[in-house]
Design a protein around this motif. Structure first.
Motif, mmCIF file in Angstrom:
data_model
loop_
_atom_site.group_PDB
_atom_site.id
_atom_site.type_symbol
_atom_site.label_atom_id
_atom_site.label_comp_id
_atom_site.label_asym_id
_atom_site.label_seq_id
_atom_site.Cartn_x
_atom_site.Cartn_y
_atom_site.Cartn_z
ATOM 1 N N ARG A 76 0.997 -0.745 -0.148
ATOM 2 C CA ARG A 76 0.134 -0.100 0.045
ATOM 3 C C ARG A 76 1.204 1.346 0.269
ATOM 4 N NH1 ARG A 76 -5.155 -1.669 1.166
ATOM 5 N NH2 ARG A 76 -5.537 -3.668 1.881
ATOM 6 N N ASP A 77 0.649 2.135 -0.251
ATOM 7 C CA ASP A 77 1.306 3.711 -0.333
ATOM 8 C C ASP A 77 0.933 4.344 0.696
ATOM 9 O OD1 ASP A 77 1.114 6.981 -0.759
ATOM 10 O OD2 ASP A 77 1.709 6.231 -2.446
ATOM 11 N N VAL A 78 2.273 4.658 1.109
ATOM 12 C CA VAL A 78 2.898 5.449 3.076
ATOM 13 C C VAL A 78 1.492 6.282 2.537
ATOM 14 C CG1 VAL A 78 3.948 5.880 4.594
ATOM 15 C CG2 VAL A 78 4.637 4.189 2.757
ATOM 16 N N LYS A 79 1.118 6.945 1.868
ATOM 17 C CA LYS A 79 0.979 8.565 2.311
ATOM 18 C C LYS A 79 -1.065 7.904 2.357
ATOM 19 C CE LYS A 79 4.332 10.957 0.882
ATOM 20 N NZ LYS A 79 4.472 12.663 -0.158
ATOM 21 N N THR A 80 -1.025 7.381 1.648
ATOM 22 C CA THR A 80 -2.658 7.165 1.710
ATOM 23 C C THR A 80 -3.173 5.645 2.211
ATOM 24 O OG1 THR A 80 -2.582 6.342 -1.457
ATOM 25 C CG2 THR A 80 -2.574 8.869 -0.647
ATOM 26 N N GLY A 81 -2.447 5.088 1.819
ATOM 27 C CA GLY A 81 -3.057 3.926 2.539
ATOM 28 C C GLY A 81 -3.750 3.122 1.250
ATOM 29 N N LYS A 132 -1.512 -0.484 -4.117
ATOM 30 C CA LYS A 132 -0.386 -0.580 -4.907
ATOM 31 C C LYS A 132 -0.653 -1.235 -6.538
ATOM 32 C CE LYS A 132 3.523 1.588 -2.584
ATOM 33 N NZ LYS A 132 5.156 2.043 -2.283
#
Length: 258
Positions: free
Chosen positions: A138-143, A146
């Motif tokens: 998952r994207d660290v910022k948005t969760g 990917k």
């Protein structure tokens, strides 16, 4: 004489097998060899002297000691050279078997739908065998997902089975493979999926499918919703991508993950 069975074993300490005799009470060597390939005779331990004795063999026919097989356990004789070769083959087989016991690895799952969770993955792959680990990257910022993840199984057999086929997960075809696996000595394995950028909002999955079918069989077309100006096209053959000529209004990138 009625048919009777004699007890024969490959070794004195092993469980014996019952071998049928002929009508005259003899036993054919071929009958013994059918159950114990390579056998050239029988021997038994004399109850009085406790010494091993050979069973008389005449023209392929084994004759009972004193015309009575009794309840003794008869041990198979092998030619010395054959016995040594069999022992060597058994040892080689044991080494080969030991080498074949391989450990499982983390498998990468490509093309996951954005909505797929770890629990969804676990539920799906548990149908193949025991799952040790699942993970959706998952994207660290948005969760947000990917679009790929990892799975690991307990059994190597299960891993091999999963790699050998494609998987329909949450309505989309996904590929599951060893990360950085090779298709040949000097050739990296290519993905069957391409990323199509700079898509217009009015483009449809049918239009993309029709366009890319000129390069090879298309198995899946995916346009994210809400619209994000890109799409994914999956081919049946991983060799297709190297033959695609990019048109001026489409910019193509090979889908890859680190």
């Amino acid at each position: 004489m009625a048919e009777l069975y004699i007890r024969v074993a490959e070794d004195e300490n092993e469980e014996p097998m019952e071998i049928p005799s002929e009508d005259d009470g003899t036993v054919l060597l071929s009958t013994v060899a059918a159950q114990f390939p390579g056998a050239c005779g029988l021997r038994y331990r004399n109850p009085v002297s406790q010494c091993m004795r050979g069973v008389r063999l005449v023209e392929g026919i084994l004759h009972a000691p004193e015309n009575d097989w009794g309840s003794l356990v008869y041990v198979v004789n092998y030619p010395k050279d054959n016995k040594r070769k069999m022992d060597e083959m058994d040892a080689a087989s044991a080494v080969k078997m030991k080498r074949s016991i391989e450990k499982t690895s983390d498998l990468i799952i490509l093309g996951l739908p954005w909505k797929t969770s770890e629990q969804d993955l676990k539920d799906y792959f548990a149908t193949f065998g025991e799952v040790i680990m699942v993970q959706v990257k998952r994207d660290v910022k948005t969760g947000n997902s990917k679009g790929f993840g990892f799975v690991r199984f307990t059994e190597y057999e299960t891993q091999s089975k999963v790699i050998s086929q494609r998987h329909m997960i949450d309505g989309r075809w996904c590929d599951c493979k060893l990360p950085n696996s090779k298709a040949g000595p000097d050739e990296p394995m290519r993905s069957r999926k391409i990323f199509v950028g700079r898509c217009t909002e009015d483009i449809t999955t049918d239009e993309l499918r029709q366009f890319f079918m000129q390069y090879g069989e298309v198995t899946d077309v995916f346009i994210p919703k809400p619209f994000r100006a890109f799409a994914f096209v999956t081919f049946a053959d991983d060799q297709v991508f190297s033959h695609i000529l990019c048109p001026c209004y489409l910019k193509l990138y090979c889908l890859s993950f680190c």
